[in-house]
Scaffold this motif. Structure first.
Motif, PDB file in Angstrom:
ATOM      1  N   PHE A 234       0.823  -1.203   0.000  1.00 33.11           N
ATOM      2  CA  PHE A 234       0.000   0.000   0.000  1.00 33.11           C
ATOM      3  C   PHE A 234       0.860   1.257   0.000  1.00 33.11           C
ATOM      4  N   ALA A 235       0.331   2.326  -0.586  1.00 28.83           N
ATOM      5  CA  ALA A 235       0.896   3.657  -0.363  1.00 28.83           C
ATOM      6  C   ALA A 235       0.538   4.086   1.054  1.00 28.83           C
ATOM      7  N   SER A 236       1.142   5.169   1.514  1.00 32.11           N
ATOM      8  CA  SER A 236       1.035   5.518   2.933  1.00 32.11           C
ATOM      9  C   SER A 236      -0.315   6.075   3.334  1.00 32.11           C
ATOM     10  N   HIS A 237      -1.140   6.509   2.395  1.00 31.35           N
ATOM     11  CA  HIS A 237      -2.373   7.186   2.806  1.00 31.35           C
ATOM     12  C   HIS A 237      -3.629   6.506   2.262  1.00 31.35           C
ATOM     13  N   VAL A 238      -3.563   5.190   2.037  1.00 35.87           N
ATOM     14  CA  VAL A 238      -4.737   4.482   1.524  1.00 35.87           C
ATOM     15  C   VAL A 238      -5.815   4.450   2.613  1.00 35.87           C
ATOM     16  N   GLU A 239      -6.894   5.175   2.384  1.00 39.58           N
ATOM     17  CA  GLU A 239      -8.043   5.163   3.281  1.00 39.58           C
ATOM     18  C   GLU A 239      -9.286   5.179   2.415  1.00 39.58           C
ATOM     19  N   CYS A 240      -9.934   4.017   2.335  1.00 44.78           N
ATOM     20  CA  CYS A 240     -11.019   3.813   1.383  1.00 44.78           C
ATOM     21  C   CYS A 240     -12.129   3.007   2.052  1.00 44.78           C
ATOM     22  N   PRO A 241     -13.219   3.647   2.458  1.00 48.65           N
ATOM     23  CA  PRO A 241     -14.331   2.916   3.083  1.00 48.65           C
ATOM     24  C   PRO A 241     -14.847   1.760   2.236  1.00 48.65           C
ATOM     25  N   PHE A 242     -14.870   1.942   0.917  1.00 50.68           N
ATOM     26  CA  PHE A 242     -15.295   0.851   0.038  1.00 50.68           C
ATOM     27  C   PHE A 242     -14.415  -0.377   0.250  1.00 50.68           C
ATOM     28  N   LEU A 243     -13.086  -0.173   0.298  1.00 51.83           N
ATOM     29  CA  LEU A 243     -12.154  -1.283   0.489  1.00 51.83           C
ATOM     30  C   LEU A 243     -12.332  -1.901   1.870  1.00 51.83           C
TER      31      LEU A 243
ATOM     32  N   TYR B 294      -3.618  -1.803 -14.170  1.00 54.44           N
ATOM     33  CA  TYR B 294      -4.138  -0.776 -13.266  1.00 54.44           C
ATOM     34  C   TYR B 294      -5.666  -0.724 -13.341  1.00 54.44           C
ATOM     35  N   THR B 295      -6.308  -0.827 -12.179  1.00 56.77           N
ATOM     36  CA  THR B 295      -7.760  -0.699 -12.078  1.00 56.77           C
ATOM     37  C   THR B 295      -8.065   0.424 -11.098  1.00 56.77           C
ATOM     38  N   LEU B 296      -8.855   1.398 -11.523  1.00 59.46           N
ATOM     39  CA  LEU B 296      -9.185   2.527 -10.657  1.00 59.46           C
ATOM     40  C   LEU B 296      -9.978   2.025  -9.450  1.00 59.46           C
ATOM     41  N   LEU B 297      -9.381   2.126  -8.272  1.00 54.30           N
ATOM     42  CA  LEU B 297     -10.033   1.647  -7.046  1.00 54.30           C
ATOM     43  C   LEU B 297     -10.901   2.736  -6.414  1.00 54.30           C
ATOM     44  N   TYR B 298     -10.323   3.937  -6.235  1.00 58.36           N
ATOM     45  CA  TYR B 298     -11.115   5.046  -5.702  1.00 58.36           C
ATOM     46  C   TYR B 298     -10.476   6.372  -6.086  1.00 58.36           C
ATOM     47  N   ARG B 299     -11.240   7.423  -5.930  1.00 56.58           N
ATOM     48  CA  ARG B 299     -10.797   8.779  -6.245  1.00 56.58           C
ATOM     49  C   ARG B 299     -10.888   9.614  -4.972  1.00 56.58           C
ATOM     50  N   GLU B 300      -9.853  10.410  -4.713  1.00 56.37           N
ATOM     51  CA  GLU B 300      -9.857  11.246  -3.513  1.00 56.37           C
ATOM     52  C   GLU B 300      -9.552  12.690  -3.881  1.00 56.37           C
ATOM     53  N   HIS B 301     -10.168  13.612  -3.141  1.00 51.80           N
ATOM     54  CA  HIS B 301      -9.936  15.042  -3.353  1.00 51.80           C
ATOM     55  C   HIS B 301      -8.946  15.569  -2.316  1.00 51.80           C
ATOM     56  N   PHE B 302      -8.017  16.380  -2.792  1.00 51.30           N
ATOM     57  CA  PHE B 302      -7.021  16.993  -1.926  1.00 51.30           C
ATOM     58  C   PHE B 302      -7.400  18.444  -1.636  1.00 51.30           C
ATOM     59  N   GLY B 303      -7.177  18.859  -0.392  1.00 50.59           N
ATOM     60  CA  GLY B 303      -7.327  20.257  -0.019  1.00 50.59           C
ATOM     61  C   GLY B 303      -6.033  20.760   0.578  1.00 50.59           C
ATOM     62  N   PHE B 304      -5.927  22.067   0.736  1.00 50.02           N
ATOM     63  CA  PHE B 304      -4.778  22.645   1.420  1.00 50.02           C
ATOM     64  C   PHE B 304      -5.152  22.870   2.888  1.00 50.02           C
ATOM     65  N   PHE B 305      -4.197  22.570   3.781  1.00 49.48           N
ATOM     66  CA  PHE B 305      -4.448  22.659   5.217  1.00 49.48           C
ATOM     67  C   PHE B 305      -3.271  23.333   5.919  1.00 49.48           C
ATOM     68  N   CYS B 306      -3.571  23.918   7.081  1.00 49.23           N
ATOM     69  CA  CYS B 306      -2.521  24.493   7.929  1.00 49.23           C
ATOM     70  C   CYS B 306      -2.779  24.078   9.371  1.00 49.23           C
ATOM     71  N   GLY B 307      -1.773  24.281  10.224  1.00 46.58           N
ATOM     72  CA  GLY B 307      -1.870  23.889  11.625  1.00 46.58           C
ATOM     73  C   GLY B 307      -2.188  25.058  12.544  1.00 46.58           C
TER      74      GLY B 307
ATOM     75  N   LEU C 128      -5.805  -0.104  -7.949  1.00 45.36           N
ATOM     76  CA  LEU C 128      -5.470  -1.480  -7.621  1.00 45.36           C
ATOM     77  C   LEU C 128      -4.526  -1.948  -8.724  1.00 45.36           C
ATOM     78  N   VAL C 129      -3.338  -2.416  -8.340  1.00 42.44           N
ATOM     79  CA  VAL C 129      -2.306  -2.753  -9.318  1.00 42.44           C
ATOM     80  C   VAL C 129      -1.885  -4.211  -9.146  1.00 42.44           C
TER      81      VAL C 129
END
Length: 328
Positions: A108-117, A168-181, A283-284
């Motif tokens: 896995f990559a480090s940020h795989v978070e997929c409710p479907f999976l 390669y099979t598209l497993l899920y799509r995620e949106h990125f936002g910009f964040f600060c602390g 999914l690869v």
């Protein structure tokens, strides 16, 4: 089979192949010896004997140099394929063929978070409780290499570049936002645009470039002229998030992954509030490889579940009235 090849098959010590595999995985003869509880001279002798059998150099090495040769790379991949076959032998010998057992390695990559999976895994475990799993977490590039080398039956990661020998099979799509602390000057401020962000320090992933897996994020930065100093680049989401929280700068994170951090007041989302960049996670699998029954069963079930689930239901954050949750 020719006489020469037949003699090779019967004369080769199969333990040499196992030892060679460990040498490559550990990256040195000394480390391989420690792993196998063997002395370094024993490991060196095993490698020498294998090179004699193969009639070629497998590893270029000296006291301070270690490099796998092209022939060694080819042999390593074949060794991993053979190990996968051996690992599947117990399940082939089972009397009860209606209950599948075995093991599935995943990368896995480090940020795989997929409710479907997550839902799929829970359902699959109920149906096949005797199949076990293990997962390594690394960069997308390392995950791809694990699949290519048969160290993992499948990978789930971003595709910086698609290789012809991987599927390669598209497993899920995620949106990125910009964040600060919390210590950032934009924290808890609802700014109207990008003007106040253009010169601010920036933290991100190493793939945040126009030719990388996070190209949509890089394209947005270029479009909005966000040209502040890059104070940190990582392959691991947790490290990016750590520096953003610590106030090093703002940076991109998957919106659905960090929603709990936002709710806890540890992160704050800044523009864009609408139309955030999206990134596909795949999914690869390896196109040509022999799989165990457990691996084949798992991949067939996951592929069927993907086909039966619209992409909209595998997109995060989930759309709310036609908008992502970041837009409402």
């Amino acid at each position: 089979m020719t006489q020469v090849r037949r003699r090779f098959v019967w004369e080769i010590d199969w333990n040499l192949l196992r030892t060679f595999t460990v040498i490559v995985q550990e990256g040195s003869l000394t480390a391989a010896g420690d792993k196998l509880s063997l002395s370094q001279p024993t490991i060196s002798n095993a490698l020498r004997r294998l090179e004699e059998h193969m009639a070629c150099r497998l590893i270029d090495r000296s006291s301070n140099y270690f490099r796998i040769t092209p022939a060694g790379e080819t042999l390593y991949k074949e060794c991993m394929a053979m190990l996968a076959i051996v690992a599947g032998l117990p399940e082939l010998m089972e009397k009860d063929q209606n209950h599948i057992s075995g093991h599935v390695d995943m990368a896995f990559a480090s940020h795989v978070e997929c409710p479907f999976l997550d839902t799929f895994l829970a359902d699959f475990h109920k149906a096949h409780p005797r199949i076990t799993f293990s997962t390594t977490v690394s960069s997308s590039r390392s995950a791809a290499e694990a699949v290519l080398n048969n160290e993992a039956a499948l990978g789930i990661f971003l595709a910086q570049e698609k290789r012809h020998d991987l599927e390669y099979t598209l497993l899920y799509r995620e949106h990125f936002g910009f964040f600060c602390g919390p210590s950032h000057p934009l924290f808890q401020r609802r700014i109207s645009g990008f003007d106040e962000m253009r010169r601010l320090d920036y933290v991100s992933f190493k793939t945040d470039e126009l030719s990388g897996a996070l190209a949509p994020v890089a394209a947005l930065r270029k479009q909005e002229q966000l040209c502040g100093k890059i104070v940190g680049q990582f392959t691991n989401l947790e490290e990016v998030k750590r520096l953003i929280k610590a106030g090093f700068g703002f940076g991109p994170l998957p919106i659905h992954v960090v929603a709990p951090d936002v709710e806890a007041g540890q992160l704050w989302q800044i523009p864009p509030y609408t139309n955030p960049p999206s990134v596909d996670v795949y999914l690869v699998t390896k196109r040509t490889t022999r799989r165990t029954r457990a691996q084949s069963t798992f991949l067939a079930a996951l592929s069927a579940a993907i086909d039966a689930t619209p992409l909209e239901s595998r997109t995060y954050p989930q759309p709310v009235g036609g908008l992502t949750s970041a837009e409402v």
